[in-house]
Scaffold this motif. Structure first.
Motif, PDB file in Angstrom:
ATOM      1  N   ASN A 101       8.908   3.011  11.080  1.00 42.49           N
ATOM      2  CA  ASN A 101       9.318   4.558  10.575  1.00 42.49           C
ATOM      3  C   ASN A 101       8.045   5.491  11.012  1.00 42.49           C
ATOM      4  N   LEU A 102       7.667   5.365  12.240  1.00 41.37           N
ATOM      5  CA  LEU A 102       6.408   6.199  12.406  1.00 41.37           C
ATOM      6  C   LEU A 102       6.634   7.282  13.617  1.00 41.37           C
ATOM      7  N   GLU A 103       8.121   7.860  13.776  1.00 42.38           N
ATOM      8  CA  GLU A 103       8.475   8.647  14.646  1.00 42.38           C
ATOM      9  C   GLU A 103       7.989   9.971  14.493  1.00 42.38           C
ATOM     10  N   ASN A 104       7.232  10.299  13.339  1.00 42.57           N
ATOM     11  CA  ASN A 104       6.675  11.461  13.190  1.00 42.57           C
ATOM     12  C   ASN A 104       5.225  11.720  13.648  1.00 42.57           C
ATOM     13  N   LEU A 105       4.616  10.326  13.891  1.00 39.02           N
ATOM     14  CA  LEU A 105       3.171  10.329  14.483  1.00 39.02           C
ATOM     15  C   LEU A 105       2.960  10.951  15.961  1.00 39.02           C
ATOM     16  N   PRO A 106       2.091  11.927  15.928  1.00 41.15           N
ATOM     17  CA  PRO A 106       1.968  12.677  17.367  1.00 41.15           C
ATOM     18  C   PRO A 106       1.952  11.523  18.440  1.00 41.15           C
ATOM     19  N   GLU A 107       2.614  11.933  19.549  1.00 40.20           N
ATOM     20  CA  GLU A 107       2.427  11.277  20.843  1.00 40.20           C
ATOM     21  C   GLU A 107       2.088  12.116  21.888  1.00 40.20           C
ATOM     22  N   SER A 162       3.261   4.712 -10.455  1.00 39.93           N
ATOM     23  CA  SER A 162       3.801   3.198  -9.822  1.00 39.93           C
ATOM     24  C   SER A 162       5.402   3.682  -9.201  1.00 39.93           C
ATOM     25  N   ILE A 163       5.381   2.933  -8.183  1.00 39.09           N
ATOM     26  CA  ILE A 163       6.795   3.152  -7.292  1.00 39.09           C
ATOM     27  C   ILE A 163       7.672   2.073  -7.197  1.00 39.09           C
ATOM     28  N   ASP A 164       8.909   2.297  -7.360  1.00 40.44           N
ATOM     29  CA  ASP A 164       9.648   1.124  -6.957  1.00 40.44           C
ATOM     30  C   ASP A 164       9.869   1.189  -5.259  1.00 40.44           C
ATOM     31  N   PHE A 165       9.022   0.146  -4.983  1.00 40.51           N
ATOM     32  CA  PHE A 165       9.086   0.164  -3.363  1.00 40.51           C
ATOM     33  C   PHE A 165      10.364  -0.465  -2.570  1.00 40.51           C
ATOM     34  N   HIS A 166      11.049  -1.122  -3.277  1.00 36.62           N
ATOM     35  CA  HIS A 166      11.989  -1.999  -2.575  1.00 36.62           C
ATOM     36  C   HIS A 166      13.305  -0.939  -2.115  1.00 36.62           C
ATOM     37  N   THR A 167      12.860   0.019  -1.377  1.00 37.58           N
ATOM     38  CA  THR A 167      13.972   1.056  -1.443  1.00 37.58           C
ATOM     39  C   THR A 167      14.597   1.252  -0.068  1.00 37.58           C
ATOM     40  N   GLU A 168      13.841   2.043   0.629  1.00 33.16           N
ATOM     41  CA  GLU A 168      14.319   2.613   2.006  1.00 33.16           C
ATOM     42  C   GLU A 168      13.742   1.680   3.001  1.00 33.16           C
ATOM     43  N   LEU A 169      12.507   1.553   2.928  1.00 33.28           N
ATOM     44  CA  LEU A 169      11.613   1.104   4.050  1.00 33.28           C
ATOM     45  C   LEU A 169      12.160   0.344   5.065  1.00 33.28           C
ATOM     46  N   ARG A 170      12.743  -0.983   4.723  1.00 28.21           N
ATOM     47  CA  ARG A 170      13.091  -1.982   5.327  1.00 28.21           C
ATOM     48  C   ARG A 170      14.577  -1.837   5.866  1.00 28.21           C
ATOM     49  N   THR A 171      15.192  -0.673   5.863  1.00 25.93           N
ATOM     50  CA  THR A 171      16.478  -0.525   6.427  1.00 25.93           C
ATOM     51  C   THR A 171      16.612   0.044   7.754  1.00 25.93           C
ATOM     52  N   PRO A 199       0.873  -1.216   0.084  1.00 24.87           N
ATOM     53  CA  PRO A 199       0.136   0.061   0.155  1.00 24.87           C
ATOM     54  C   PRO A 199       0.926   1.217   0.117  1.00 24.87           C
ATOM     55  N   LYS A 200       0.315   2.315  -0.565  1.00 25.73           N
ATOM     56  CA  LYS A 200       1.275   3.506  -0.842  1.00 25.73           C
ATOM     57  C   LYS A 200       1.455   4.425   0.647  1.00 25.73           C
ATOM     58  N   LYS A 201       0.058   4.443   1.223  1.00 27.50           N
ATOM     59  CA  LYS A 201       0.440   5.498   2.277  1.00 27.50           C
ATOM     60  C   LYS A 201      -0.529   4.799   3.563  1.00 27.50           C
ATOM     61  N   ILE A 202      -0.447   5.202   4.861  1.00 27.91           N
ATOM     62  CA  ILE A 202      -1.091   4.710   5.971  1.00 27.91           C
ATOM     63  C   ILE A 202      -1.455   5.868   6.792  1.00 27.91           C
ATOM     64  N   TYR A 203      -2.775   6.028   7.095  1.00 23.88           N
ATOM     65  CA  TYR A 203      -3.499   7.390   7.973  1.00 23.88           C
ATOM     66  C   TYR A 203      -3.891   6.578   9.127  1.00 23.88           C
ATOM     67  N   TYR A 204      -4.065   7.389  10.188  1.00 26.35           N
ATOM     68  CA  TYR A 204      -4.637   7.086  11.393  1.00 26.35           C
ATOM     69  C   TYR A 204      -5.715   7.909  11.800  1.00 26.35           C
ATOM     70  N   SER A 258       4.418   7.342   3.859  1.00 24.13           N
ATOM     71  CA  SER A 258       4.216   7.197   2.666  1.00 24.13           C
ATOM     72  C   SER A 258       5.411   6.529   1.661  1.00 24.13           C
ATOM     73  N   MET A 259       4.712   5.729   0.782  1.00 26.82           N
ATOM     74  CA  MET A 259       5.802   5.208  -0.276  1.00 26.82           C
ATOM     75  C   MET A 259       6.210   6.184  -1.290  1.00 26.82           C
ATOM     76  N   VAL A 260       5.224   7.301  -1.483  1.00 24.93           N
ATOM     77  CA  VAL A 260       5.469   8.217  -2.544  1.00 24.93           C
ATOM     78  C   VAL A 260       6.291   9.358  -2.082  1.00 24.93           C
ATOM     79  N   PRO A 261       7.585   9.294  -2.804  1.00 25.13           N
ATOM     80  CA  PRO A 261       8.551  10.249  -2.332  1.00 25.13           C
ATOM     81  C   PRO A 261       7.816  11.654  -2.410  1.00 25.13           C
ATOM     82  N   GLY A 262       8.463  12.654  -1.472  1.00 26.63           N
ATOM     83  CA  GLY A 262       7.893  13.979  -1.301  1.00 26.63           C
ATOM     84  C   GLY A 262       6.649  14.199  -0.625  1.00 26.63           C
TER      85      GLY A 262
END
Ligand SMILES: [Zn+2]
Length: 469
Positions: free
Chosen positions: A354-360, A316-325, A210-215, A298-302
């Motif tokens: 990678n959710l450290e920007n989510l409010p707490e 369409s996006i090449d997903f296999h980039t940064e996320l799992r590092t 999926p490209k984005k997740i919202y809460y 988001s997996m969409v750059p920017g």
């Protein structure tokens, strides 16, 4: 030669004489496009979907998006405010109510995990009671089947409010599924199956990112989330339906009779015009104006947090980039006191996903009923492991609150992380007294061999009900 024999003979001669036609390429069956959706909503209980139905109405009617909904439980616990059915029978009723509510918005793809309602604010209780592994596998399967562009789910975090552990569990599972569904080594049996006709246990699903997740959150204070995501108006009038989105959402909630029979009877007897007049005061609405879909990642750059959820999702996006590092930082020399239990879980969970920007919450806090015991889970980290250290715990509480256990001096075992907890009895207050005394703050201080480990603070709001801690 009769006509049939001549036809057959000519036919066969004809075939032999004709040049061989190029062989048609074999068709490979693609995934079932009927199940592809734009939005997958993952919630805990029947009626939770109502938290986002104003957005879903906008997406469905005016953006022409498709939606599927997953419920974590079938809602068999709690009271039936409508008729006498209870327990598993009420779960049967609530499942149908939820399906009917979704159907009012044209949503026919609705699934239920095997989770059981868990009355607690601790997400770990819910994950344990839901069968974390089984629920996650099923949710990953549903993501691979429905291939959503965006996922919308409950916020995995601790905020003063309903703070329901089941809500948080839905958000944890959805986040995990977001990160796992495209990973071909996770539940690989879902993805296998194309080679043989008879492999009844292999599923032939499609890996999917999926490209984005919202809460969205059940916190009392929704203003703290302003600017952290996509704000949308619930009072705006749908161009295609000529009704405000909140009204479309309210009408969609009408099947939930076992939960709000009085309100539903009141609304359903009113015409659209009457109900709009009755709800002209914005404070009467269930929803804030505007509502915010909190941006997770988001997996969409920017992507900016406040962007429209569908911005950039068409490419369409090449997903296999940064996320799992992401690697959780190895902190070897660390001596500290911190909140344990679900607070500590979320600390690692946010890093890992990678959710450290989510409010707490600015100060960690919880709402609990007066007359009950507040438990503060603690972690004393003393790495590298040192044995035979003496830990001293002091607790400051508001007047009248009594520390039952967890304060004093303790000999620490030889380990890096020691979990403990402080229990505090909170006096019974009437609803008015609880309101007047409002919020209290507890401070826990620790010393290790005479050296300060710092302190933790917990804001405690006294309420007259709600799910227990
Ligand atoms: Zn709920």
């Amino acid at each position: 030669m009769n006509r049939l024999a001549r036809f057959l003979l000519l036919g066969s001669l004809g075939i032999a004489a004709m040049p061989v036609a190029a062989q048609e390429p074999q068709k490979i069956k693609g995934p079932d496009e009927r199940y592809k959706v734009d939005i997958l909503v993952v919630v805990a209980h029947p009626d939770d979907e109502a938290a986002v139905t104003p957005y879903l109405a906008r997406a469905i009617y005016d953006l022409h998006k498709t939606v599927a909904v997953v419920f974590g439980t079938r809602g068999g616990s709690g009271g039936n405010d409508y008729r006498r059915e209870h327990g598993p029978a009420m779960a049967d009723v609530r499942e149908i109510e939820a399906r009917q509510a979704c159907a009012k918005l044209g949503i026919d793809k609705v699934w239920f995990l095997n989770g059981k309602d868990t009355a607690s604010q601790n997400v770990l209780n819910s994950l344990a009671n839901w069968g974390h592994g089984e629920s996650l596998e099923e949710l990953v399967r549903i993501v691979r089947l429905t291939r959503p562009e965006i996922i919308i789910t409950w916020l995995p975090g601790i905020f003063i409010g309903e703070n329901h552990g089941d809500h948080q569990a839905a958000g944890v599972l959805a986040t995990e599924a977001f990160d796992l569904a495209d990973d071909s080594v996770m539940f690989p049996e879902h993805l296998a199956g194309a080679s043989k006709r008879l492999e009844p246990y292999l599923e032939n699903l499609t890996p999917w990112q999926p490209k984005k997740i919202y809460y969205f959150s059940d916190a009392n204070d929704q203003k703290q989330f302003a600017g952290h995501g996509f704000a949308y108006s619930v009072r705006e009038v749908s161009p295609s339906q000529k009704k405000p989105y909140w009204l479309l959402a309210l009408r969609a909630a009408e099947p939930h009779l076992t939960q709000f029979p009085d309100e539903i009877h009141r609304w359903s007897s009113l015409s659209d015009e009457q109900i709009q007049k009755a709800m002209s005061d914005p404070n009467k609405l269930w929803w804030s104006e505007p509502e915010t879909l909190l941006f997770g990642k988001s997996m969409v750059p920017g992507t900016k947090a406040t962007d429209d959820p569908f911005a950039g999702t068409a490419v369409s996006i090449d997903f296999h980039t940064e996320l799992r590092t992401t690697v959780i930082g190895k902190e070897t020399h660390r001596i500290e006191l911190r909140l344990g239990g679900p607070w500590d879980f979320y600390r690692d969970f946010r890093k890992r996903h990678n959710l450290e920007n989510l409010p707490e919450a600015a100060t960690p806090g919880i709402a609990i009923k007066s007359g009950t015991t507040l438990t503060i889970p603690l972690i004393v980290e003393h790495s590298p492991a040192i044995g035979a250290s003496t830990l001293k715990i002091d607790v400051d509480t508001p007047q009248g609150w009594r520390v039952e256990s967890g304060a004093g001096s303790f000999q620490l075992p030889l380990e890096k992380l020691t979990e403990m907890h402080v229990d505090i009895a909170i006096p019974s207050l009437t609803a008015d007294e609880a309101k007047a005394k409002g919020t209290g703050e507890v401070t826990v201080r620790a010393e290790l061999d005479g050296k300060s480990l710092g302190d933790v603070k917990l804001k405690v709001q006294l309420v007259s009900g709600g799910v227990p801690q």
